[in-house]
Design an enzyme around this catalytic site. Sequence first.
Site, PDB file in Angstrom:
ATOM      1  CB  SER A   8      -0.948   0.011   1.198  1.00 21.81           C
ATOM      2  OG  SER A   8      -1.961  -0.910   0.965  1.00 21.81           O
ATOM      3  CE  LYS A  64      -3.545   0.460  -1.416  1.00 19.24           C
ATOM      4  NZ  LYS A  64      -4.329  -0.130  -0.308  1.00 19.24           N
ATOM      5  CE1 TYR A  75      -5.123  -1.173  -4.418  1.00 22.08           C
ATOM      6  CE2 TYR A  75      -5.561  -3.524  -4.509  1.00 22.08           C
ATOM      7  CZ  TYR A  75      -5.320  -2.381  -3.782  1.00 22.08           C
ATOM      8  OH  TYR A  75      -5.272  -2.433  -2.405  1.00 22.08           O
ATOM      9  CE1 TYR A  84      -4.963   0.947   4.427  1.00 21.89           C
ATOM     10  CE2 TYR A  84      -3.252  -0.192   5.649  1.00 21.89           C
ATOM     11  CZ  TYR A  84      -3.815   0.189   4.462  1.00 21.89           C
ATOM     12  OH  TYR A  84      -3.223  -0.172   3.302  1.00 21.89           O
ATOM     13  CB  VAL A 131      -0.006  -5.894   4.283  1.00 19.78           C
ATOM     14  CG1 VAL A 131      -1.260  -5.366   4.916  1.00 19.78           C
ATOM     15  CG2 VAL A 131      -0.171  -6.104   2.805  1.00 19.78           C
TER      16      VAL A 131
HETATM   17  N1  GLU Z   1      -2.441  -5.520  -1.855  1.00 22.32           N
HETATM   18  C1  GLU Z   1      -2.969  -5.390  -0.526  1.00 22.32           C
HETATM   19  C2  GLU Z   1      -4.455  -5.490  -0.602  1.00 22.32           C
HETATM   20  O1  GLU Z   1      -5.026  -4.900  -1.464  1.00 22.32           O
HETATM   21  C3  GLU Z   1      -2.521  -4.082   0.039  1.00 22.32           C
HETATM   22  C4  GLU Z   1      -2.914  -3.901   1.456  1.00 22.32           C
HETATM   23  C5  GLU Z   1      -1.921  -3.097   2.270  1.00 22.32           C
HETATM   24  O2  GLU Z   1      -0.733  -3.016   1.964  1.00 22.32           O
HETATM   25  O3  GLU Z   1      -2.344  -2.539   3.266  1.00 22.32           O
HETATM   26  O4  GLU Z   1      -5.079  -6.175   0.179  1.00 22.32           O
END
Ligand code: GLU
Length: 295
Positions: free
Chosen positions: A50, A53, A177, A229, A247
């Site tokens: 993430s 992003k 994505y 988050y 993650v």
């Molecule tokens: N590719 C992971 C998902 O979409 C990313 C989640 C993350 O890094 O928090 O679930």
Amino acid sequence: MRQRPDRGEVATYIPELARVDPQAFGLVVIDADGSVAAGGDSDVAFSIQSISKVFTLTLALGMVGDRLWRRVGREPSGSPFNSIVQLERERGIPRNPFINAGAIAVTDVILSGHQPREALGEILRFMQFVADDPSIAIDERVAASEQRTGFRNSALANYMKSFGVIENPVDFTLGVYFHHCAIAMTCRQLAKAGRFLAHSGRNPATGHFVVQPERARRINAVMLTCGHYDGSGEFAYRVGLPGKSGVGGGILAIAPGKASIAVWSPGLDEAGNSHLGRIALEALTKRMGWSIFGV
Ligand code: GLU
């Protein structure tokens, strides 16, 4: 720091992440002069997940400007990263660009008018440009695993599509994505990539303005309020810097005017953020007096 036993749990939803050594730990700090302090596994590539992003948000803002905010909000969610509940109440508009739904909507904006391969190439080239490193690549095995297991992301995308928030075929948007989440980078590359956010939009290494100062400030604001988050409040409280977690166990943190910092430790806390990474950043900002809220 790397000797500490309390490391949280490594992500297990795909085998590629579950296999990562939980003892791995890397940290890189690049200050305003370009001096680099590196420790541990700072040159081992990991799945940025993430953290990508932040860069897709930057790219999408560059493409459509403030119109992006019609498709995605910029308020903290207070929900887990892959939550679907809020989407129904708010008619398919995700709370912010960093929860999965929001990042999928941002990816869809980048994809519009392009083939998936072109959009992905654009994202990867942007990553290479900001990090000033053409060797950065996508880990195709991670991307394939994400695609195989991404049922919840698929649900989020389809749900948003029902409200008209996703323009492109859902499989195309999700494909892009999953692939940008599967970019692999080292702490050193990531800290380099974050420098434009630490220095008012300009990468001091290349002299290039990646974004205008106002945009860099605003991206930092969204990182501060939404980058971890439903652990974003805790991260602000303890570390006091804009930051974005993934993650894979990485965190990119920005000390405005001072430094770009990347840390990696794969064990995660309950909110899905690097446990030891956060502790290391807390110790670092305290020692350096870098919290944006004061010493
Ligand atoms: N590719 C992971 C998902 O979409 C990313 C989640 C993350 O890094 O928090 O679930």
